[in-house]
Enzyme design. Sequence first.
Site, short mmCIF file in Angstrom:
data_model
loop_
_atom_site.label_atom_id
_atom_site.label_comp_id
_atom_site.label_asym_id
_atom_site.label_seq_id
_atom_site.Cartn_x
_atom_site.Cartn_y
_atom_site.Cartn_z
N LYS A 27 0.79 -1.14 -0.02
CA LYS A 27 0.00 0.11 -0.05
C LYS A 27 0.70 1.10 -0.06
O LYS A 27 0.71 2.13 -0.99
CB LYS A 27 -0.93 0.01 1.34
CG LYS A 27 -1.52 1.09 1.61
CD LYS A 27 -2.14 1.48 2.72
CE LYS A 27 -1.40 1.49 4.17
NZ LYS A 27 -1.09 2.63 4.50
N ASN A 28 1.88 1.37 0.79
CA ASN A 28 2.69 2.61 0.87
C ASN A 28 3.64 2.78 -0.33
O ASN A 28 4.23 3.93 -0.15
CB ASN A 28 3.44 2.62 2.44
CG ASN A 28 2.52 2.78 3.73
OD1 ASN A 28 1.27 3.07 3.22
ND2 ASN A 28 2.89 2.50 4.94
N ASP A 72 5.94 0.58 12.00
CA ASP A 72 4.52 -0.12 11.41
C ASP A 72 4.28 -1.57 11.77
O ASP A 72 3.47 -2.18 11.35
CB ASP A 72 4.41 -0.14 9.68
CG ASP A 72 4.07 1.33 9.20
OD1 ASP A 72 3.87 2.36 10.34
OD2 ASP A 72 4.08 1.64 8.02
N ARG A 77 2.29 14.57 13.35
CA ARG A 77 2.51 14.38 11.90
C ARG A 77 2.43 15.55 11.15
O ARG A 77 1.51 15.65 10.12
CB ARG A 77 1.62 13.01 11.39
CG ARG A 77 1.91 11.84 12.05
CD ARG A 77 0.98 10.66 11.82
NE ARG A 77 1.54 10.14 10.42
CZ ARG A 77 1.04 9.30 9.64
NH1 ARG A 77 -0.17 8.67 10.12
NH2 ARG A 77 1.59 9.01 8.56
N CYS A 126 -3.60 13.49 14.07
CA CYS A 126 -3.85 11.87 13.91
C CYS A 126 -3.45 11.25 15.30
O CYS A 126 -2.85 11.53 16.03
CB CYS A 126 -2.68 11.81 12.79
SG CYS A 126 -2.28 9.88 12.62
N ARG A 165 -8.25 -0.67 5.29
CA ARG A 165 -7.49 0.45 4.70
C ARG A 165 -6.44 -0.03 4.20
O ARG A 165 -5.69 0.46 3.14
CB ARG A 165 -7.23 1.73 5.50
CG ARG A 165 -8.26 2.45 6.10
CD ARG A 165 -7.97 3.80 6.74
NE ARG A 165 -6.89 4.56 5.94
CZ ARG A 165 -6.34 5.62 6.58
NH1 ARG A 165 -6.62 5.97 7.82
NH2 ARG A 165 -5.42 6.08 5.91
#
Length: 435
Positions: free
Chosen positions: A22-23, A306, A123, A118, A398
């Site tokens: 995804k990233n 992550d 961030r 967030c 997501r």
Amino acid sequence: MDKLVIRGGQPLSGAIRVSGAKNAALPAMAACLLTAEPVQLSNIPDVRDIQTTRALLETMGVETEGSGGRHQIQLRAQAITHAQADYELVKTMRASTLVLGPLLARTGQARVSLPGGCAIGARPIDLHLRGLERLGAELRQEHGYVVAEARRLQGNSYSFDRVTVTGTEDVLMAAVLAKGETVLSNCAREPEVVDLAALLTRMGARIEGAGTSTIQVQGVDQLGGASHRIIADRIEAGTFIMAALITGGALEVTHCQPEHLGGLIERLEEAGARFRIEASSIGVAAGGRLGAVDIATAEYPGFATDLQAQYMALMTQAVGTAAITETIFENRFMHALELNRMGASIRIEGRRAVVRGRSALAGAAVQASDLRASASLVLAALAAEGETIIDRIYHLDRGYEKLEEKLRGAGAAVRRIARLIPRTAGASQPRTAGA
Ligand code: EPZ
């Protein structure tokens, strides 16, 4: 809202296939704004953030074809009709700010909503903005939006005050169309940055040094179309590795890039896990009780933030005490409180979490606060006695493709219960964190 119901205690076995990252896909999609020609991306994961980015690009006049289900998408920004990222989309996905650099480079203007706070930390995007200013952009803030203008960006040198992944990507995408040479230092070295540079190079950009902390760019006048395959999702792969270990199982994690997972594998080997590493798959087995091992998150190639939440869940099942230090985000321990509700013994001391193992986990009703926190609760649930019901799994959707199907295929007892109350017209997706 959908929930996941997990009955713990089944060791995972068999194989799980990893999806595209995804990233890496999100900046690659934003890069389509740099050219009027089509950009074809394959190995796109079928996750909500991709749909959001597609919707965002469509608001700008980008023509899109393909589908997440087929893992391919074609994007064509023949004309950019609206160089703006609206608050409504940016507030649900911070990575929307990745359009700032490419919009500015291609059209000379961009209006992008500032993302605000967030769930995992403040961030800000100040370092993206300063980098764009160094390339000659004029910036002002207007009603919650940053408005950027430039005739033609000019190459320059810029050193990021701290390492930022999307900041590096954003400024890199601007620099490729700037006039002359740009030298970016203290850049992020993440594989997702390298993947973006590979795509941009295929589009005709001249980039050297991606994957190191100094990136040199010779600006070009225009870029063309390209086809590109997105790298495998190292965070998803790491999540499955730890899912196998927390259940005492043995799993083959396929279609991944083991070379991107060094930081995690080293720590897990120290804890006692056994690995068989091949070119694009990782075999993992618990090999008895795991021992506690301390970690501190760091920029790549260090231990990925992550994967911190999932590692914390795993350490609740390791023998001994593990200190987990989070150095990237200031508020990324929300999962600890939910894990404690399931029976874990975790103490938070500022940026450090001290996990005392081994705790017997018991199923409970829990709720997720962000994408990786949700994954951590899934892992804990797989190891817990009885049933866990995880609420707010829109976070998982997501960034994890068909998580429950993949886990079920490896023997886990996981089911999704669809939302019971129909969403009323106009009710919006809750504000979320991450990405
Ligand atoms: C990317 O976020 C990832 N998102 C995140 O993944 C990941 O956690 C993070 O990098 C760190 O690896 C995407 O790639 C889409 P940063 P990003 O800028 O780029 C501070 C997930 O779960 N900072 O590298 O937004 C910042 O506050 C998500 O998939 C500034 O101060 O992260 C943080 O403390 C969550 N000013 C640190 O730098 C800036 O202008 C690193 O953040 C930019 C960042």
